[in-house]
Motif scaffolding. Sequence first.
Motif, PDB file in Angstrom:
ATOM      1  N   ILE A 199     -10.040 -21.710 -29.532  1.00 30.12           N
ATOM      2  CA  ILE A 199      -9.091 -22.645 -30.138  1.00 30.12           C
ATOM      3  C   ILE A 199      -9.519 -22.848 -31.582  1.00 30.12           C
ATOM      4  CG2 ILE A 199      -8.198 -25.002 -30.135  1.00 30.12           C
ATOM      5  CD1 ILE A 199      -8.610 -25.058 -27.127  1.00 30.12           C
ATOM      6  N   ARG A 200      -8.628 -22.553 -32.488  1.00 29.20           N
ATOM      7  CA  ARG A 200      -8.912 -22.734 -33.909  1.00 29.20           C
ATOM      8  C   ARG A 200      -8.265 -24.028 -34.391  1.00 29.20           C
ATOM      9  NH1 ARG A 200     -10.903 -17.928 -35.982  1.00 29.20           N
ATOM     10  NH2 ARG A 200     -10.605 -16.139 -34.619  1.00 29.20           N
ATOM     11  N   SER A 201      -9.018 -24.786 -35.197  1.00 27.63           N
ATOM     12  CA  SER A 201      -8.502 -26.057 -35.715  1.00 27.63           C
ATOM     13  C   SER A 201      -9.204 -26.390 -37.026  1.00 27.63           C
ATOM     14  CB  SER A 201      -8.714 -27.174 -34.693  1.00 27.63           C
ATOM     15  OG  SER A 201     -10.093 -27.365 -34.472  1.00 27.63           O
ATOM     16  N   ASN A 202      -8.839 -27.515 -37.595  1.00 26.40           N
ATOM     17  CA  ASN A 202      -9.469 -27.971 -38.836  1.00 26.40           C
ATOM     18  C   ASN A 202     -10.816 -28.605 -38.504  1.00 26.40           C
ATOM     19  OD1 ASN A 202      -7.309 -27.201 -40.442  1.00 26.40           O
ATOM     20  ND2 ASN A 202      -6.244 -29.133 -40.099  1.00 26.40           N
ATOM     21  N   ARG A 203     -11.813 -27.799 -38.427  1.00 28.53           N
ATOM     22  CA  ARG A 203     -13.175 -28.256 -38.157  1.00 28.53           C
ATOM     23  C   ARG A 203     -14.131 -27.421 -38.981  1.00 28.53           C
ATOM     24  NH1 ARG A 203     -14.519 -28.624 -32.600  1.00 28.53           N
ATOM     25  NH2 ARG A 203     -16.672 -28.187 -33.093  1.00 28.53           N
ATOM     26  N   LYS A 204     -15.396 -27.851 -39.041  1.00 28.06           N
ATOM     27  CA  LYS A 204     -16.364 -27.171 -39.897  1.00 28.06           C
ATOM     28  C   LYS A 204     -17.314 -26.263 -39.135  1.00 28.06           C
ATOM     29  CE  LYS A 204     -16.292 -30.744 -43.413  1.00 28.06           C
ATOM     30  NZ  LYS A 204     -17.057 -31.664 -44.225  1.00 28.06           N
ATOM     31  N   SER A 205     -17.460 -26.481 -37.837  1.00 28.33           N
ATOM     32  CA  SER A 205     -18.438 -25.703 -37.082  1.00 28.33           C
ATOM     33  C   SER A 205     -17.802 -25.110 -35.829  1.00 28.33           C
ATOM     34  CB  SER A 205     -19.618 -26.594 -36.690  1.00 28.33           C
ATOM     35  OG  SER A 205     -19.161 -27.649 -35.868  1.00 28.33           O
ATOM     36  N   ILE A 206     -18.545 -24.201 -35.218  1.00 28.51           N
ATOM     37  CA  ILE A 206     -18.100 -23.563 -33.985  1.00 28.51           C
ATOM     38  C   ILE A 206     -18.843 -24.233 -32.825  1.00 28.51           C
ATOM     39  CG2 ILE A 206     -17.988 -21.414 -32.667  1.00 28.51           C
ATOM     40  CD1 ILE A 206     -18.051 -19.890 -35.314  1.00 28.51           C
ATOM     41  N   SER A 207     -18.107 -24.563 -31.760  1.00 27.52           N
ATOM     42  CA  SER A 207     -18.754 -25.126 -30.571  1.00 27.52           C
ATOM     43  C   SER A 207     -18.387 -24.288 -29.353  1.00 27.52           C
ATOM     44  CB  SER A 207     -18.342 -26.580 -30.358  1.00 27.52           C
ATOM     45  OG  SER A 207     -16.998 -26.659 -29.946  1.00 27.52           O
ATOM     46  N   ILE A 208     -19.290 -24.316 -28.368  1.00 32.03           N
ATOM     47  CA  ILE A 208     -19.072 -23.587 -27.118  1.00 32.03           C
ATOM     48  C   ILE A 208     -19.112 -24.610 -25.992  1.00 32.03           C
ATOM     49  CG2 ILE A 208     -19.927 -21.793 -25.570  1.00 32.03           C
ATOM     50  CD1 ILE A 208     -21.393 -20.587 -28.020  1.00 32.03           C
ATOM     51  N   GLN A 209     -18.106 -24.559 -25.124  1.00 32.37           N
ATOM     52  CA  GLN A 209     -18.018 -25.485 -23.999  1.00 32.37           C
ATOM     53  C   GLN A 209     -17.873 -24.687 -22.710  1.00 32.37           C
ATOM     54  OE1 GLN A 209     -14.990 -28.546 -24.470  1.00 32.37           O
ATOM     55  NE2 GLN A 209     -14.452 -28.380 -22.310  1.00 32.37           N
ATOM     56  N   ILE A 210     -18.681 -25.039 -21.695  1.00 33.67           N
ATOM     57  CA  ILE A 210     -18.572 -24.420 -20.378  1.00 33.67           C
ATOM     58  C   ILE A 210     -17.755 -25.367 -19.500  1.00 33.67           C
ATOM     59  CG2 ILE A 210     -19.816 -23.486 -18.398  1.00 33.67           C
ATOM     60  CD1 ILE A 210     -20.431 -22.042 -21.061  1.00 33.67           C
ATOM     61  N   ASN A 211     -16.640 -24.897 -18.976  1.00 31.51           N
ATOM     62  CA  ASN A 211     -15.765 -25.727 -18.155  1.00 31.51           C
ATOM     63  C   ASN A 211     -16.139 -25.627 -16.680  1.00 31.51           C
ATOM     64  OD1 ASN A 211     -14.132 -26.586 -20.362  1.00 31.51           O
ATOM     65  ND2 ASN A 211     -13.187 -24.553 -20.339  1.00 31.51           N
ATOM     66  N   ARG A 212     -15.679 -26.605 -15.920  1.00 32.30           N
ATOM     67  CA  ARG A 212     -15.981 -26.653 -14.490  1.00 32.30           C
ATOM     68  C   ARG A 212     -15.484 -25.413 -13.751  1.00 32.30           C
ATOM     69  NH1 ARG A 212     -14.367 -31.349 -10.113  1.00 32.30           N
ATOM     70  NH2 ARG A 212     -15.622 -30.480  -8.458  1.00 32.30           N
TER      71      ARG A 212
END
Length: 124
Positions: free
Chosen positions: A6-19
């Motif tokens: 998901i690309r958005s107006n943010r400064k860094s990259i995050s990684i999320q592990i979903n259930r």
Amino acid sequence: MQVTVIRSNRKSISIQINRDLTILVRAPKAATDQAIQQLLREKQDWILHSLGKMQERNAALQQQEMQPLTREEILHLADKAMKVIPERVAYYAEKAGVTYGRITIRNQKTRWGSCSGKGNLNFN
């Protein structure tokens, strides 16, 4: 492993592990696909470890869902919570410089807690 970006107006990259064991990457609009793939390679050990932990958590939750708490167990846990939670709330409210109203313990399925507009606190 399924990765959604998901690309958005943010400064860094995050990684999320979903259930559901999918991976969600949130990235700035300007981030290249190569930069995202590079980060995923760099964090591969963490991702695999986190996926394993999530699988264990899912298995434990599934087993727990199969063995629901009895009414007596729920009441015992609610009594225990009403002894511990008000102390912790008072401690953190003082540190944060905030006030609160009534504290209620509920038995909800999806929410850990909430706060009403009047400052009443509900905990699950």
